[in-house]
Design a protein around this motif. Structure first.
Motif, mmCIF file in Angstrom:
data_model
loop_
_atom_site.group_PDB
_atom_site.id
_atom_site.type_symbol
_atom_site.label_atom_id
_atom_site.label_comp_id
_atom_site.label_asym_id
_atom_site.label_seq_id
_atom_site.Cartn_x
_atom_site.Cartn_y
_atom_site.Cartn_z
ATOM 1 N N ILE A 19 0.882 -1.057 -0.014
ATOM 2 C CA ILE A 19 -0.089 0.079 -0.099
ATOM 3 C C ILE A 19 0.843 1.185 0.033
ATOM 4 C CG2 ILE A 19 -1.581 1.313 1.240
ATOM 5 C CD1 ILE A 19 -2.881 -1.440 2.209
ATOM 6 N N ILE A 20 2.116 1.267 0.829
ATOM 7 C CA ILE A 20 2.787 2.363 1.021
ATOM 8 C C ILE A 20 3.531 2.600 -0.425
ATOM 9 C CG2 ILE A 20 4.966 3.226 1.780
ATOM 10 C CD1 ILE A 20 3.976 1.877 4.403
ATOM 11 N N LEU A 21 4.078 1.497 -1.257
ATOM 12 C CA LEU A 21 4.820 1.481 -2.633
ATOM 13 C C LEU A 21 3.673 2.044 -3.473
ATOM 14 C CD1 LEU A 21 6.801 -1.468 -2.568
ATOM 15 C CD2 LEU A 21 7.709 0.808 -2.498
ATOM 16 N N ARG A 22 2.473 1.710 -3.532
ATOM 17 C CA ARG A 22 1.647 2.349 -4.388
ATOM 18 C C ARG A 22 1.111 3.829 -4.266
ATOM 19 N NH1 ARG A 22 -0.303 -1.638 -8.079
ATOM 20 N NH2 ARG A 22 0.036 -3.874 -7.297
ATOM 21 N N LEU A 23 1.047 4.109 -3.064
ATOM 22 C CA LEU A 23 0.849 5.523 -2.639
ATOM 23 C C LEU A 23 2.029 6.480 -3.072
ATOM 24 C CD1 LEU A 23 -0.890 5.292 1.004
ATOM 25 C CD2 LEU A 23 -1.968 6.049 -1.349
ATOM 26 N N LEU A 24 3.334 5.929 -2.892
ATOM 27 C CA LEU A 24 4.339 6.516 -3.417
ATOM 28 C C LEU A 24 4.144 6.629 -4.807
ATOM 29 C CD1 LEU A 24 7.446 5.276 -1.371
ATOM 30 C CD2 LEU A 24 6.658 7.548 -1.370
ATOM 31 N N ALA A 25 3.811 5.543 -5.618
ATOM 32 C CA ALA A 25 3.945 5.705 -7.038
ATOM 33 C C ALA A 25 2.881 6.712 -7.560
ATOM 34 C CB ALA A 25 3.567 4.241 -7.449
ATOM 35 N N LEU A 26 1.657 6.577 -6.806
ATOM 36 C CA LEU A 26 0.362 7.808 -7.198
ATOM 37 C C LEU A 26 1.115 8.923 -6.873
ATOM 38 C CD1 LEU A 26 -2.356 7.953 -7.916
ATOM 39 C CD2 LEU A 26 -3.018 7.985 -5.447
ATOM 40 N N CYS A 27 1.629 9.196 -5.787
ATOM 41 C CA CYS A 27 2.116 10.742 -5.679
ATOM 42 C C CYS A 27 3.080 11.309 -6.679
ATOM 43 C CB CYS A 27 2.870 10.762 -4.071
ATOM 44 S SG CYS A 27 1.413 10.526 -2.707
ATOM 45 N N PHE A 28 4.184 10.166 -6.956
ATOM 46 C CA PHE A 28 5.048 10.466 -7.961
ATOM 47 C C PHE A 28 4.348 10.720 -9.451
ATOM 48 C CE2 PHE A 28 8.196 8.802 -10.947
ATOM 49 C CZ PHE A 28 8.985 9.929 -11.053
ATOM 50 N N GLN A 29 3.559 9.837 -9.723
ATOM 51 C CA GLN A 29 2.842 10.224 -10.925
ATOM 52 C C GLN A 29 2.088 11.521 -10.813
ATOM 53 O OE1 GLN A 29 2.362 8.490 -13.609
ATOM 54 N NE2 GLN A 29 3.904 6.879 -13.297
ATOM 55 N N GLY A 137 19.423 -6.206 -6.663
ATOM 56 C CA GLY A 137 18.524 -5.879 -5.843
ATOM 57 C C GLY A 137 17.422 -7.270 -5.665
ATOM 58 N N SER A 138 17.147 -8.014 -6.856
ATOM 59 C CA SER A 138 16.345 -9.263 -6.709
ATOM 60 C C SER A 138 16.971 -10.185 -6.054
ATOM 61 C CB SER A 138 16.005 -9.702 -8.515
ATOM 62 O OG SER A 138 14.903 -10.447 -8.555
ATOM 63 N N VAL A 139 18.207 -10.368 -6.140
ATOM 64 C CA VAL A 139 19.107 -11.481 -5.554
ATOM 65 C C VAL A 139 18.709 -11.195 -3.942
ATOM 66 C CG1 VAL A 139 21.162 -12.422 -4.840
ATOM 67 C CG2 VAL A 139 20.777 -12.086 -7.412
ATOM 68 N N ALA A 140 19.033 -9.848 -3.464
ATOM 69 C CA ALA A 140 18.761 -9.457 -2.270
ATOM 70 C C ALA A 140 17.593 -9.821 -1.616
ATOM 71 C CB ALA A 140 19.111 -8.210 -1.879
ATOM 72 N N ARG A 152 13.346 -6.354 6.574
ATOM 73 C CA ARG A 152 14.511 -5.879 5.525
ATOM 74 C C ARG A 152 14.161 -5.762 4.381
ATOM 75 N NH1 ARG A 152 19.428 -8.846 8.336
ATOM 76 N NH2 ARG A 152 19.356 -7.909 10.251
ATOM 77 N N LEU A 153 13.463 -6.673 3.713
ATOM 78 C CA LEU A 153 12.702 -6.841 2.484
ATOM 79 C C LEU A 153 12.150 -5.583 2.055
ATOM 80 C CD1 LEU A 153 12.356 -8.116 -0.465
ATOM 81 C CD2 LEU A 153 10.716 -9.256 0.743
ATOM 82 N N ILE A 154 11.259 -5.208 2.789
ATOM 83 C CA ILE A 154 10.255 -4.013 2.747
ATOM 84 C C ILE A 154 11.022 -2.790 2.891
ATOM 85 C CG2 ILE A 154 8.492 -2.505 4.121
ATOM 86 C CD1 ILE A 154 7.409 -5.354 5.186
ATOM 87 N N VAL A 155 12.155 -2.499 3.881
ATOM 88 C CA VAL A 155 12.904 -1.318 3.625
ATOM 89 C C VAL A 155 13.722 -1.257 2.487
ATOM 90 C CG1 VAL A 155 14.948 -0.253 4.954
ATOM 91 C CG2 VAL A 155 13.073 -1.249 6.214
ATOM 92 N N ILE A 156 14.159 -2.344 1.894
ATOM 93 C CA ILE A 156 14.984 -2.394 0.582
ATOM 94 C C ILE A 156 13.889 -2.031 -0.494
ATOM 95 C CG2 ILE A 156 15.858 -3.899 -1.054
ATOM 96 C CD1 ILE A 156 17.168 -5.198 1.072
ATOM 97 N N GLU A 157 12.750 -2.448 -0.552
ATOM 98 C CA GLU A 157 11.791 -2.195 -1.648
ATOM 99 C C GLU A 157 11.454 -0.703 -1.618
ATOM 100 O OE1 GLU A 157 8.579 -5.043 -1.036
ATOM 101 O OE2 GLU A 157 9.639 -6.613 -2.462
ATOM 102 N N LEU A 159 13.018 1.627 -0.030
ATOM 103 C CA LEU A 159 14.325 2.652 -0.449
ATOM 104 C C LEU A 159 14.625 2.519 -2.034
ATOM 105 C CD1 LEU A 159 16.989 1.759 2.279
ATOM 106 C CD2 LEU A 159 15.791 3.927 1.794
ATOM 107 N N ALA A 160 14.301 1.331 -2.643
ATOM 108 C CA ALA A 160 14.614 1.321 -4.029
ATOM 109 C C ALA A 160 13.535 2.226 -4.592
ATOM 110 C CB ALA A 160 14.568 -0.206 -4.612
ATOM 111 N N GLN A 161 12.200 2.216 -4.273
ATOM 112 C CA GLN A 161 11.308 3.032 -4.984
ATOM 113 C C GLN A 161 11.534 4.554 -4.844
ATOM 114 O OE1 GLN A 161 9.189 2.396 -7.178
ATOM 115 N NE2 GLN A 161 7.273 3.614 -6.680
ATOM 116 N N LEU A 162 12.226 4.955 -3.526
ATOM 117 C CA LEU A 162 12.546 6.336 -3.237
ATOM 118 C C LEU A 162 13.757 6.594 -4.339
ATOM 119 C CD1 LEU A 162 12.063 6.555 0.627
ATOM 120 C CD2 LEU A 162 10.681 7.610 -1.235
ATOM 121 N N LEU A 163 14.723 5.684 -4.464
ATOM 122 C CA LEU A 163 15.853 6.001 -5.185
ATOM 123 C C LEU A 163 15.336 6.276 -6.772
ATOM 124 C CD1 LEU A 163 18.790 3.666 -3.731
ATOM 125 C CD2 LEU A 163 18.455 6.204 -3.746
ATOM 126 N N ARG A 164 14.520 5.303 -7.055
ATOM 127 C CA ARG A 164 13.968 5.449 -8.641
ATOM 128 C C ARG A 164 13.243 6.836 -8.635
ATOM 129 N NH1 ARG A 164 12.966 -0.139 -8.338
ATOM 130 N NH2 ARG A 164 11.082 -0.042 -7.232
#
Length: 170
Positions: A19-29, A137-140, A152-157, A159-164
């Motif tokens: 949900i957080i990742l989708r909200l980030l994507a919506l705000c970014f769009q 990132g996929s290996v991690a 940890r997986l959630i934090v990585i995902e 952070l990856a979205q924020l970096l993108r």
């Protein structure tokens, strides 16, 4: 904690992160639409679609494979599968580099015939550079999934979205 409680907790954490990742994507769009306009947003969408195809080639099942093999190794009592992880990173490096090279050197043709806008060449070449990192990132992600380190997986995902997002903004 019993297995059912751990499963429920991890499921809720993954759902919340989704949900957080989708909200980030919506705000970014929304931000992107305000900054570059509707026409360029459509171009960005086409470029992103091409990038997703090459990212799919880049990761080529490495997350699932890593998850399965690390969990299997742990089942055999090997708590630190270094050689397996080394192989997974080499595999991801090969596929990431191949997909990145094809995207980089094919960017002009792809932008002309697939995106149908020759100004997309530079953006595709920039995205080509990220392919090995997407594979790593996929290996991690596969490793942390197998080790049941969901937080940890959630934090990585995230952070990856924020970096993108930061990468595209700059």
């Amino acid at each position: 904690m019993n297995k059912a409680t751990v499963l429920l907790k991890n499921t809720l954490l993954l759902a919340m992160s989704n949900i957080i990742l989708r909200l980030l994507a919506l705000c970014f769009q929304s931000y992107l639409a305000a900054q570059i306009g509707a026409e360029n947003l459509g171009l960005f969408g086409k470029i992103s679609s091409v990038s997703v195809v090459f990212a799919t080639i880049s990761i080529s099942g490495v997350r699932f494979g890593t998850t399965r093999l690390v969990a299997e190794e742990e089942g055999y009592g090997n708590k630190n599968p270094r050689s397996l992880m080394r192989c997974a990173f080499i595999y991801s490096l090969v596929f990431g580099l191949v997909s990145g090279f094809v995207l980089y050197f094919g960017a002009e043709v792809l932008s002309r015939y697939w995106v149908m806008n020759s100004s997309a060449t530079v953006a595709l070449r920039i995205m080509a550079i990220s392919m090995p990192f997407i594979a790593f990132g996929s290996v991690a992600e596969g490793y942390f999934t197998a080790k049941q380190k969901v937080l940890r997986l959630i934090v990585i995902e995230i952070l990856a979205q924020l970096l993108r997002i930061a990468f595209v903004v700059f």
